[in-house]
Design a protein around this motif. Structure first.
Motif, PDB file in Angstrom:
ATOM      1  N   SER A  88       1.402   6.834  43.309  1.00 54.14           N
ATOM      2  CA  SER A  88       0.613   6.452  44.318  1.00 54.14           C
ATOM      3  C   SER A  88      -0.849   5.842  43.705  1.00 54.14           C
ATOM      4  N   TYR A  89      -1.433   4.992  44.262  1.00 56.51           N
ATOM      5  CA  TYR A  89      -2.861   4.494  43.844  1.00 56.51           C
ATOM      6  C   TYR A  89      -2.731   3.935  42.494  1.00 56.51           C
ATOM      7  N   GLY A  90      -1.804   3.295  41.883  1.00 53.61           N
ATOM      8  CA  GLY A  90      -1.734   2.580  40.707  1.00 53.61           C
ATOM      9  C   GLY A  90      -1.448   3.590  39.389  1.00 53.61           C
ATOM     10  N   GLN A  91      -0.869   4.812  39.758  1.00 52.03           N
ATOM     11  CA  GLN A  91      -0.333   5.465  38.503  1.00 52.03           C
ATOM     12  C   GLN A  91       0.681   4.612  37.861  1.00 52.03           C
ATOM     13  N   ARG A  92       0.652   4.355  36.598  1.00 54.92           N
ATOM     14  CA  ARG A  92       1.849   3.624  35.942  1.00 54.92           C
ATOM     15  C   ARG A  92       2.264   3.943  34.422  1.00 54.92           C
ATOM     16  N   LEU A  93       3.398   4.029  34.352  1.00 53.64           N
ATOM     17  CA  LEU A  93       3.975   4.428  33.132  1.00 53.64           C
ATOM     18  C   LEU A  93       4.880   3.295  32.807  1.00 53.64           C
ATOM     19  N   TYR A  94       4.829   2.214  31.955  1.00 50.18           N
ATOM     20  CA  TYR A  94       5.633   1.178  31.826  1.00 50.18           C
ATOM     21  C   TYR A  94       6.305   1.282  30.402  1.00 50.18           C
ATOM     22  N   ILE A  95       7.654   1.032  30.279  1.00 49.70           N
ATOM     23  CA  ILE A  95       8.242   1.236  28.826  1.00 49.70           C
ATOM     24  C   ILE A  95       9.095   0.098  28.753  1.00 49.70           C
ATOM     25  N   VAL A  96       8.980  -0.686  27.619  1.00 45.33           N
ATOM     26  CA  VAL A  96       9.742  -1.794  27.297  1.00 45.33           C
ATOM     27  C   VAL A  96      10.498  -1.703  25.838  1.00 45.33           C
ATOM     28  N   PRO A  97      11.715  -1.171  25.755  1.00 46.87           N
ATOM     29  CA  PRO A  97      12.381  -0.959  24.612  1.00 46.87           C
ATOM     30  C   PRO A  97      12.348  -2.295  23.616  1.00 46.87           C
ATOM     31  N   SER A  98      12.646  -3.337  24.026  1.00 46.12           N
ATOM     32  CA  SER A  98      12.624  -4.587  23.138  1.00 46.12           C
ATOM     33  C   SER A  98      11.469  -4.862  22.490  1.00 46.12           C
ATOM     34  N   MET A  99      10.328  -4.498  23.017  1.00 46.69           N
ATOM     35  CA  MET A  99       9.249  -4.605  22.530  1.00 46.69           C
ATOM     36  C   MET A  99       8.218  -3.398  21.943  1.00 46.69           C
ATOM     37  N   LYS A 100       9.266  -2.248  22.054  1.00 45.74           N
ATOM     38  CA  LYS A 100       8.764  -1.238  21.382  1.00 45.74           C
ATOM     39  C   LYS A 100       7.459  -0.824  22.002  1.00 45.74           C
ATOM     40  N   LEU A 101       7.289  -0.840  23.351  1.00 46.44           N
ATOM     41  CA  LEU A 101       5.853  -0.751  24.191  1.00 46.44           C
ATOM     42  C   LEU A 101       5.806   0.309  25.220  1.00 46.44           C
ATOM     43  N   VAL A 102       4.764   0.938  25.163  1.00 48.89           N
ATOM     44  CA  VAL A 102       4.623   1.898  26.199  1.00 48.89           C
ATOM     45  C   VAL A 102       3.088   1.674  26.812  1.00 48.89           C
ATOM     46  N   VAL A 103       3.045   1.570  27.888  1.00 42.52           N
ATOM     47  CA  VAL A 103       1.687   1.299  28.724  1.00 42.52           C
ATOM     48  C   VAL A 103       1.471   2.469  29.793  1.00 42.52           C
ATOM     49  N   VAL A 104       0.277   2.768  29.876  1.00 46.85           N
ATOM     50  CA  VAL A 104      -0.052   3.795  30.867  1.00 46.85           C
ATOM     51  C   VAL A 104      -1.339   3.314  31.224  1.00 46.85           C
ATOM     52  N   ARG A 105      -1.427   3.398  33.071  1.00 51.15           N
ATOM     53  CA  ARG A 105      -2.334   3.057  33.684  1.00 51.15           C
ATOM     54  C   ARG A 105      -2.630   4.360  34.696  1.00 51.15           C
ATOM     55  N   LEU A 106      -4.051   4.523  34.652  1.00 52.07           N
ATOM     56  CA  LEU A 106      -4.460   5.702  35.780  1.00 52.07           C
ATOM     57  C   LEU A 106      -5.649   5.148  36.593  1.00 52.07           C
ATOM     58  N   ALA A 107      -5.503   5.304  37.845  1.00 53.85           N
ATOM     59  CA  ALA A 107      -6.362   4.556  38.689  1.00 53.85           C
ATOM     60  C   ALA A 107      -6.404   5.174  40.150  1.00 53.85           C
ATOM     61  N   LYS A 108      -7.363   4.765  40.671  1.00 55.83           N
ATOM     62  CA  LYS A 108      -7.444   4.939  42.421  1.00 55.83           C
ATOM     63  C   LYS A 108      -7.701   3.400  42.851  1.00 55.83           C
ATOM     64  N   ASP A 109      -6.548   2.980  42.851  1.00 60.49           N
ATOM     65  CA  ASP A 109      -6.317   1.470  43.352  1.00 60.49           C
ATOM     66  C   ASP A 109      -5.939   1.499  44.731  1.00 60.49           C
ATOM     67  N   SER A 110      -6.447   1.134  45.673  1.00 66.20           N
ATOM     68  CA  SER A 110      -5.921   1.096  47.126  1.00 66.20           C
ATOM     69  C   SER A 110      -4.887   0.150  47.293  1.00 66.20           C
ATOM     70  N   LYS A 111      -4.690  -1.093  46.606  1.00 63.90           N
ATOM     71  CA  LYS A 111      -3.746  -2.039  46.508  1.00 63.90           C
ATOM     72  C   LYS A 111      -3.151  -2.340  45.229  1.00 63.90           C
ATOM     73  N   PRO A 112      -2.430  -1.450  44.550  1.00 61.40           N
ATOM     74  CA  PRO A 112      -2.086  -1.799  43.169  1.00 61.40           C
ATOM     75  C   PRO A 112      -0.899  -2.968  43.186  1.00 61.40           C
ATOM     76  N   ASN A 113      -1.078  -3.688  42.000  1.00 57.46           N
ATOM     77  CA  ASN A 113       0.119  -4.940  42.097  1.00 57.46           C
ATOM     78  C   ASN A 113       0.473  -4.967  40.798  1.00 57.46           C
ATOM     79  N   ASP A 114       1.750  -4.516  40.710  1.00 54.59           N
ATOM     80  CA  ASP A 114       2.448  -4.538  39.179  1.00 54.59           C
ATOM     81  C   ASP A 114       2.810  -6.125  38.966  1.00 54.59           C
ATOM     82  N   ALA A 115       3.025  -6.903  39.681  1.00 61.73           N
ATOM     83  CA  ALA A 115       3.347  -8.348  39.137  1.00 61.73           C
ATOM     84  C   ALA A 115       2.161  -9.101  38.580  1.00 61.73           C
ATOM     85  N   ALA A 116       0.826  -8.853  39.236  1.00 61.21           N
ATOM     86  CA  ALA A 116      -0.233  -9.340  38.964  1.00 61.21           C
ATOM     87  C   ALA A 116      -0.986  -8.743  37.448  1.00 61.21           C
TER      88      ALA A 116
END
Length: 332
Positions: A294-322
């Motif tokens: 909730s509120y924009g907490q995100r862990l993204y994992i992309v194996p094809s790019m050997k990529l890990v992204v973490v976002r921590l937030a207090k976002d009332s309307k988080p938008n993954d696509a944007a």
């Protein structure tokens, strides 16, 4: 889906360093995150930290609530338990929770359906309350509001049933929490977490953990090495985008794939949700998986790019696509 599965082994095979994310994309995503209540944005690629920023008064060592990001840890524990031979995902829950044997619907629920939320049980969001006295008894009595395998119902009830099932499988020789610490948290370098136990000691499996961005990123780094786990995160026929606490972007590989704001969709009643051909972002790779809190907490994992992204937030309307569109942009 079949096309994606055919290429998954390629994503995990030994290969030279992949093309790095564009610095422009990273900075654009960081600016977007900060402007929308972001507290932290961390990007690791090819095993190296390529971006780490803390905004809006927050800092590196500050733990944050990851809310439903907690679910994934218990999902990984389920894979460990299955590998240890404690159960098979396709066995019926009622084989262990014998109280369910006389119920026409509950007797047909499998362990897999508990964990991909196609079980048909009422969600019971009240179990989230810190003062709830007995989550286990309440969850075992949850009403079967849909036939198993016919609806996606996101909520804490099924996970509390899973906790009791695992406790019985372990024969009370150790608690599910201790099993989690030994099989998952310890190997990730994490200590015990904030479990929010009820009056009988049962933890809340749906939420509760608090972690720094760097701590949460370790789960992503570990997942990049787990081809077997990735192959099992396929979701169900009623929501192919969710399983075992992880969301996936597989439908982005299809022309029929449509971007769905997961948090907004989950705000609707389960009968009004639509997950057909759902993906998080058509701009992101199809092999991306995510933990969504909730509120924009995100862990993204992309194996094809050997990529890990973490976002921590207090976002009332988080938008993954944007956010992901900016992150994977190549530049002006």
């Amino acid at each position: 889906m079949k096309l994606l599965l055919a290429f998954l082994p390629f994503f995990f095979s030994a290969s030279p360093a992949v093309e790095p994310l564009s610095p422009h994309g990273i900075q654009a995503a960081a600016a977007y995150s900060a402007a929308h209540g972001g507290h932290a944005l961390l990007v690791k690629q090819n095993g190296k930290m390529v971006h780490e920023s803390y905004t809006n008064g927050h800092s590196k060592r500050e733990p944050h609530r990851i809310y439903s990001g907690t679910k994934a840890y218990w999902g990984i524990m389920a894979f460990a338990a299955e590998k240890d031979g404690l159960f098979s995902f396709d066995e019926h829950v009622a084989d262990t929770i014998t109280e369910w044997r006389g119920d026409r619907r509950k007797s047909q629920i499998t362990i897999r359906q508990l964990l991909d939320f196609s079980h048909g049980l009422e969600p019971m969001f009240g179990l989230h309350e810190n003062t709830f006295p007995d989550r286990t008894t309440a969850a075992l009595k949850a009403g079967a509001v849909a036939a198993p395998g016919k609806s996606f119902i996101y909520g804490p009830a099924a996970l509390q049933v899973f906790h009791e099932l695992l406790a019985r499988k372990l024969e009370h020789k150790q608690t599910p929490t201790r099993y989690l610490e030994r099989k998952v948290l310890g190997p990730l370098g994490l200590s015990s977490q904030r479990y929010l136990p009820d009056q009988h000691g049962a933890p809340l499996l749906a939420a509760g953990f608090m972690q720094t961005a760097r701590q949460w990123s370790e789960l992503g780094t570990w997942m990049l090495r787990q081809e077997e786990v990735f192959m099992k995160l396929q979701g169900s026929s009623v929501n192919a985008a969710f399983a075992f606490g992880f969301w996936n972007n597989h439908a982005a590989a299809s022309k029929a794939g449509r971007e769905v704001d997961a948090e907004s969709m989950l705000d609707r009643k389960w009968q009004q949700q639509s997950w057909r051909n759902a993906c998080l972002s058509r701009s992101a790779p199809a092999d991306l998986i995510a933990c969504i809190g909730s509120y924009g907490q995100r862990l993204y994992i992309v194996p094809s790019m050997k990529l890990v992204v973490v976002r921590l937030a207090k976002d009332s309307k988080p938008n993954d696509a944007a956010l992901l569109k900016l992150l994977f942009s190549k530049g002006p």
